[in-house]
Design a protein around this motif. Structure first.
Motif, mmCIF file in Angstrom:
data_model
loop_
_atom_site.group_PDB
_atom_site.id
_atom_site.type_symbol
_atom_site.label_atom_id
_atom_site.label_comp_id
_atom_site.label_asym_id
_atom_site.label_seq_id
_atom_site.Cartn_x
_atom_site.Cartn_y
_atom_site.Cartn_z
ATOM 1 N N ALA A 103 -22.628 -5.469 -9.405
ATOM 2 C CA ALA A 103 -23.553 -6.596 -9.326
ATOM 3 C C ALA A 103 -24.954 -6.075 -9.039
ATOM 4 C CB ALA A 103 -23.135 -7.563 -8.234
ATOM 5 N N ALA A 104 -25.936 -6.562 -9.811
ATOM 6 C CA ALA A 104 -27.350 -6.238 -9.585
ATOM 7 C C ALA A 104 -28.011 -7.474 -8.999
ATOM 8 C CB ALA A 104 -28.021 -5.832 -10.888
ATOM 9 N N LEU A 105 -28.271 -7.440 -7.694
ATOM 10 C CA LEU A 105 -28.694 -8.640 -6.962
ATOM 11 C C LEU A 105 -30.208 -8.666 -6.768
ATOM 12 C CD1 LEU A 105 -25.897 -8.533 -4.219
ATOM 13 C CD2 LEU A 105 -25.855 -9.693 -6.438
ATOM 14 N N ASN A 106 -30.856 -9.568 -7.486
ATOM 15 C CA ASN A 106 -32.295 -9.746 -7.346
ATOM 16 C C ASN A 106 -32.584 -11.092 -6.692
ATOM 17 O OD1 ASN A 106 -31.270 -10.910 -9.830
ATOM 18 N ND2 ASN A 106 -33.373 -11.461 -10.307
ATOM 19 N N GLY A 107 -33.649 -11.155 -5.930
ATOM 20 C CA GLY A 107 -34.029 -12.416 -5.294
ATOM 21 C C GLY A 107 -32.956 -12.921 -4.348
ATOM 22 N N SER A 108 -32.695 -14.211 -4.425
ATOM 23 C CA SER A 108 -31.730 -14.847 -3.530
ATOM 24 C C SER A 108 -30.360 -14.939 -4.188
ATOM 25 C CB SER A 108 -32.216 -16.248 -3.164
ATOM 26 O OG SER A 108 -31.257 -16.919 -2.377
ATOM 27 N N ALA A 115 -20.230 -15.681 -3.659
ATOM 28 C CA ALA A 115 -18.831 -15.387 -3.971
ATOM 29 C C ALA A 115 -18.730 -14.451 -5.172
ATOM 30 C CB ALA A 115 -18.056 -16.676 -4.231
ATOM 31 N N LEU A 116 -19.527 -14.718 -6.209
ATOM 32 C CA LEU A 116 -19.508 -13.859 -7.387
ATOM 33 C C LEU A 116 -19.922 -12.437 -7.029
ATOM 34 C CD1 LEU A 116 -21.093 -16.118 -10.171
ATOM 35 C CD2 LEU A 116 -18.718 -15.992 -9.392
ATOM 36 N N ALA A 117 -20.968 -12.314 -6.214
ATOM 37 C CA ALA A 117 -21.442 -10.992 -5.819
ATOM 38 C C ALA A 117 -20.397 -10.242 -5.000
ATOM 39 C CB ALA A 117 -22.741 -11.124 -5.019
ATOM 40 N N LEU A 122 -18.990 -3.135 -6.639
ATOM 41 C CA LEU A 122 -20.166 -2.508 -6.040
ATOM 42 C C LEU A 122 -21.341 -3.455 -6.177
ATOM 43 C CD1 LEU A 122 -19.813 1.104 -7.526
ATOM 44 C CD2 LEU A 122 -19.209 0.375 -5.218
ATOM 45 N N ARG A 123 -22.242 -3.406 -5.192
ATOM 46 C CA ARG A 123 -23.418 -4.274 -5.209
ATOM 47 C C ARG A 123 -24.681 -3.443 -4.981
ATOM 48 N NH1 ARG A 123 -19.215 -6.694 -3.492
ATOM 49 N NH2 ARG A 123 -19.221 -5.597 -1.500
#
Length: 261
Positions: A103-108, A115-117, A122-123
């Motif tokens: 998961a590539a988590l940007n912003g909020s 849950a998806l993240a 890996l995050r």
């Protein structure tokens, strides 16, 4: 820009699944979560896919459920079906994917988006990003497996604090708590996630899939049951071409070239 709620592509063994509702902060609508389910169903069964990156267009990974689809408030049975029929299958698809999911988590990243993240293996998180549960702020309880993931990663006290207060957890704190694997400059987020996924795609794909299964089961199994399951999957791994290549490369003192078979 494509109007499709999800954009997918495959390159060098890595499938990119990108949420594409930036105007709604990638909040989960019936169209978006259905498209995500279709994308995971398709990519995880492709022989040329050996890793997946889940990312989002725009400034926000996912704001959770699009509340406009919960108005007027659904009846109790309706809200159960909303979670069980739409979100639960998607979370299971990510968890059960035969290849690593990054998961590539940007912003909020909030609510059902959290849950998806958390379902990903890996995050990677942008340094200006935040994770926020959000549920209690609208009088809801966690759903879609958030409680399952958080209590295992944080322990009861921290998980309850995060859920009860619903305060944004900044990237640095997420890394300290072990909620994300790496924090990177926001401008390099997607490149970093893809570089990691490319490395994973070059690893022994079947062995990594079985490793995922062993780890998931070990969270609830006894030591004895865990050892039995490890032995079972080891008996499968020894039959793969990648095992043979790995051993031969070790003997010849060279880097292994894994085919994913």
């Amino acid at each position: 820009m494509s109007s499709s709620p999800v954009r997918t592509s495959v390159e060098n063994g890595v499938a990119t699944i990108e949420m594409n509702r930036p105007e709604r902060r990638n909040a989960l609508s019936p169209e978006l979560d259905a498209a995500l389910r279709d994308a995971f169903a398709t990519t995880t069964h492709r022989d040329d896919v050996r890793a997946i990156v889940l990312q989002a267009a725009g400034s926000t990974f996912c704001a959770g459920a699009d509340l406009q689809f919960l108005r007027p408030t659904p009846d109790p049975e309706g809200i159960q079906r909303h979670v069980l029929d739409r979100y639960a299958p998607l979370v299971r698809q990510i968890v059960d994917a035969r290849v690593p999911v990054v998961a590539a988590l940007n912003g909020s990243t909030a609510g059902a988006g959290l849950a998806l993240a958390l379902a990903c293996d890996l995050r990677i998180m942008a340094d200006d990003g935040v994770l926020v549960a959000g549920f209690s702020s609208i009088g809801f309880v966690p759903d879609s497996g958030v409680a399952y993931f958080l209590v295992r990663q944080l322990g009861y006290a921290r998980a309850f604090e995060m859920l009860a207060l619903s305060e944004p957890v900044p990237a640095k704190q997420c890394a300290a708590w072990g909620l994300v694997n790496r924090v990177v400059d926001a401008e390099t987020l997607h490149n970093t996630a893809h570089a990691l996924a490319t490395r994973l795609a070059a690893r022994p794909t079947k062995a990594l899939g079985w490793t995922k299964t062993c780890l998931r089961r070990a969270q609830t199994d006894t030591l004895e049951a865990t050892i039995e399951h490890e032995a079972l999957y080891q008996s499968l791994a020894v039959q793969t071409n990648d095992h043979a290549e790995g051993v031969q490369a070790f003997i010849e003192k060279r880097d292994a070239s894994f085919s994913g078979t």
